[in-house]
Write a protein that holds these residues in place. Structure first.
Motif, PDB file in Angstrom:
ATOM      1  N   VAL A  35     -11.930   7.776 -17.828  1.00 52.22           N
ATOM      2  CA  VAL A  35     -10.551   8.257 -17.790  1.00 52.22           C
ATOM      3  C   VAL A  35     -10.146   8.284 -16.321  1.00 52.22           C
ATOM      4  CG1 VAL A  35      -8.986  10.169 -18.266  1.00 52.22           C
ATOM      5  CG2 VAL A  35     -10.816   9.634 -19.879  1.00 52.22           C
ATOM      6  N   ASP A  36      -9.047   7.604 -15.975  1.00 54.74           N
ATOM      7  CA  ASP A  36      -8.670   7.552 -14.564  1.00 54.74           C
ATOM      8  C   ASP A  36      -7.173   7.671 -14.367  1.00 54.74           C
ATOM      9  OD1 ASP A  36      -8.211   4.953 -15.581  1.00 54.74           O
ATOM     10  OD2 ASP A  36      -8.360   4.092 -13.579  1.00 54.74           O
ATOM     11  N   LEU A  37      -6.836   8.083 -13.139  1.00 58.97           N
ATOM     12  CA  LEU A  37      -5.458   8.235 -12.701  1.00 58.97           C
ATOM     13  C   LEU A  37      -5.233   7.302 -11.528  1.00 58.97           C
ATOM     14  CD1 LEU A  37      -2.749   9.905 -12.757  1.00 58.97           C
ATOM     15  CD2 LEU A  37      -3.836  11.418 -11.094  1.00 58.97           C
ATOM     16  N   GLY A  56       0.864  -1.175   0.000  1.00 53.82           N
ATOM     17  CA  GLY A  56       0.000   0.000   0.000  1.00 53.82           C
ATOM     18  C   GLY A  56       0.899   1.223   0.000  1.00 53.82           C
ATOM     19  N   LEU A  57       0.493   2.251  -0.602  1.00 47.64           N
ATOM     20  CA  LEU A  57      -0.886   2.590  -0.846  1.00 47.64           C
ATOM     21  C   LEU A  57      -1.174   2.563  -2.342  1.00 47.64           C
ATOM     22  CD1 LEU A  57      -3.576   3.903   0.386  1.00 47.64           C
ATOM     23  CD2 LEU A  57      -2.427   6.086  -0.059  1.00 47.64           C
ATOM     24  N   THR A  58      -2.389   2.182  -2.717  1.00 51.61           N
ATOM     25  CA  THR A  58      -2.888   2.334  -4.080  1.00 51.61           C
ATOM     26  C   THR A  58      -4.097   3.254  -4.040  1.00 51.61           C
ATOM     27  OG1 THR A  58      -2.088   0.219  -4.918  1.00 51.61           O
ATOM     28  CG2 THR A  58      -4.016   1.140  -5.982  1.00 51.61           C
ATOM     29  N   VAL A  59      -4.111   4.239  -4.927  1.00 49.74           N
ATOM     30  CA  VAL A  59      -5.216   5.187  -5.022  1.00 49.74           C
ATOM     31  C   VAL A  59      -5.656   5.252  -6.478  1.00 49.74           C
ATOM     32  CG1 VAL A  59      -5.976   7.577  -4.687  1.00 49.74           C
ATOM     33  CG2 VAL A  59      -4.330   6.547  -3.094  1.00 49.74           C
ATOM     34  N   ASP A  60      -6.963   5.297  -6.708  1.00 47.35           N
ATOM     35  CA  ASP A  60      -7.495   5.419  -8.067  1.00 47.35           C
ATOM     36  C   ASP A  60      -8.599   6.472  -8.068  1.00 47.35           C
ATOM     37  OD1 ASP A  60      -7.771   4.143 -10.916  1.00 47.35           O
ATOM     38  OD2 ASP A  60      -9.812   4.306 -10.135  1.00 47.35           O
ATOM     39  N   ALA A  61      -8.533   7.393  -9.022  1.00 47.47           N
ATOM     40  CA  ALA A  61      -9.565   8.425  -9.163  1.00 47.47           C
ATOM     41  C   ALA A  61      -9.883   8.578 -10.636  1.00 47.47           C
ATOM     42  CB  ALA A  61      -9.091   9.748  -8.574  1.00 47.47           C
ATOM     43  N   GLY A  62     -11.186   8.543 -10.973  1.00 51.32           N
ATOM     44  CA  GLY A  62     -11.547   8.618 -12.382  1.00 51.32           C
ATOM     45  C   GLY A  62     -12.903   9.244 -12.610  1.00 51.32           C
ATOM     46  N   VAL A  63     -13.119   9.670 -13.846  1.00 53.00           N
ATOM     47  CA  VAL A  63     -14.403  10.200 -14.288  1.00 53.00           C
ATOM     48  C   VAL A  63     -14.961   9.231 -15.320  1.00 53.00           C
ATOM     49  CG1 VAL A  63     -15.589  12.112 -15.409  1.00 53.00           C
ATOM     50  CG2 VAL A  63     -13.666  12.567 -13.886  1.00 53.00           C
ATOM     51  N   ARG A  64     -16.200   8.772 -15.074  1.00 57.55           N
ATOM     52  CA  ARG A  64     -16.811   7.766 -15.953  1.00 57.55           C
ATOM     53  C   ARG A  64     -18.097   8.322 -16.562  1.00 57.55           C
ATOM     54  NH1 ARG A  64     -20.198   3.673 -14.090  1.00 57.55           N
ATOM     55  NH2 ARG A  64     -19.404   4.064 -11.976  1.00 57.55           N
ATOM     56  N   TYR A  65     -18.257   8.112 -17.850  1.00 57.23           N
ATOM     57  CA  TYR A  65     -19.463   8.533 -18.565  1.00 57.23           C
ATOM     58  C   TYR A  65     -20.141   7.299 -19.146  1.00 57.23           C
ATOM     59  CZ  TYR A  65     -22.414  10.476 -22.267  1.00 57.23           C
ATOM     60  OH  TYR A  65     -23.469  10.778 -23.086  1.00 57.23           O
ATOM     61  N   MET A  66     -21.381   7.040 -18.716  1.00 55.73           N
ATOM     62  CA  MET A  66     -22.136   5.896 -19.212  1.00 55.73           C
ATOM     63  C   MET A  66     -23.070   6.350 -20.331  1.00 55.73           C
ATOM     64  SD  MET A  66     -20.905   3.438 -17.433  1.00 55.73           S
ATOM     65  CE  MET A  66     -22.010   2.113 -17.944  1.00 55.73           C
TER      66      MET A  66
END
Length: 213
Positions: free
Chosen positions: A67-69, A48-58
């Motif tokens: 699209v994520d970082l 650790g640590l793992t972090v994921d942040a993204g914007v999703r369009y359905m």
């Protein structure tokens, strides 16, 4: 990460914020790099640590894009020379909801459950943090794939668990930072848990699929 990549991410985000069905996905968890280290070095099995942040369009309940970082920190286990390193990735992915397909084969699931398979290309950026490699940064293309299970708490908020693996293509360094004589394809497993927040009021968990009975 260079200015071009940051600008590209910002442009993608700005172009998506006008979409009607937009969600913000935020997760934290653990990672496990493949055994691509030079002699004397080895990472912990679970880091650790793992972090994921993204914007999703359905586009619809079944299909979307994201699209994520992602950020991963990993370090030495007890039998290794001491080291730490960061690996950051940026990916553009397709998201496909298997939920309706499971109903088609008569597997009954809760109405607010979504099971996504997701995959897509991206870039990885490695930054060793320990001597003698702390000034040796590198970057390469990657391909990511995974499975995410989402459960809607409300029409706007869901919790999720995501298991994914990304493959660095043509990696120029071992995971601790030593330079490679020949490029390799290496991988890293991520397991994250988090929350999805809908930016609008659309509910993708409230529509029951048609049953062909």
């Amino acid at each position: 990460m260079n200015k071009f990549n940051i600008t590209l991410i910002l442009l993608l985000f700005v172009s998506m914020v006008s979409a009607q069905t937009l969600t913000l996905d935020l997760g934290v968890g653990i990672n496990s790099p493949s055994d691509d280290f030079s002699t004397g070095y080895k990472a912990k099995g679970i880091n650790g640590l793992t972090v994921d942040a993204g914007v999703r369009y359905m586009f619809m309940k079944k299909l979307g894009v994201k699209v994520d970082l992602g950020f991963n920190r990993y370090g030495a286990d007890d039998s290794s020379i001491d080291f730490k390193a960061n690996l950051t990735r940026v990916n553009a992915q397709l998201y496909y909801n298997l939920w309706d397909n499971l109903y088609d084969i008569q597997i009954r699931l809760p109405e607010r459950l979504a099971i996504f398979v997701h995959a897509g290309p991206g870039m990885s950026f490695m930054k060793p943090l320990s001597e003698p490699f702390n000034n040796d940064k590198s970057s390469n293309f990657n391909v990511l794939g995974g499975l995410a299970v989402h459960y809607g708490i409300t029409d706007r908020i869901a919790v999720f668990a995501d298991a994914s693996n990304f493959f660095n293509l043509g990696q120029k360094q071992h995971y601790e930072g030593a330079e490679l004589t020949d490029k390799i394809n290496a991988s890293m497993f991520n397991l994250t848990f988090g929350v999805t927040i809908s930016i609008n009021s659309d509910c993708y968990y409230c529509q029951e699929p048609e049953m062909g009975l």
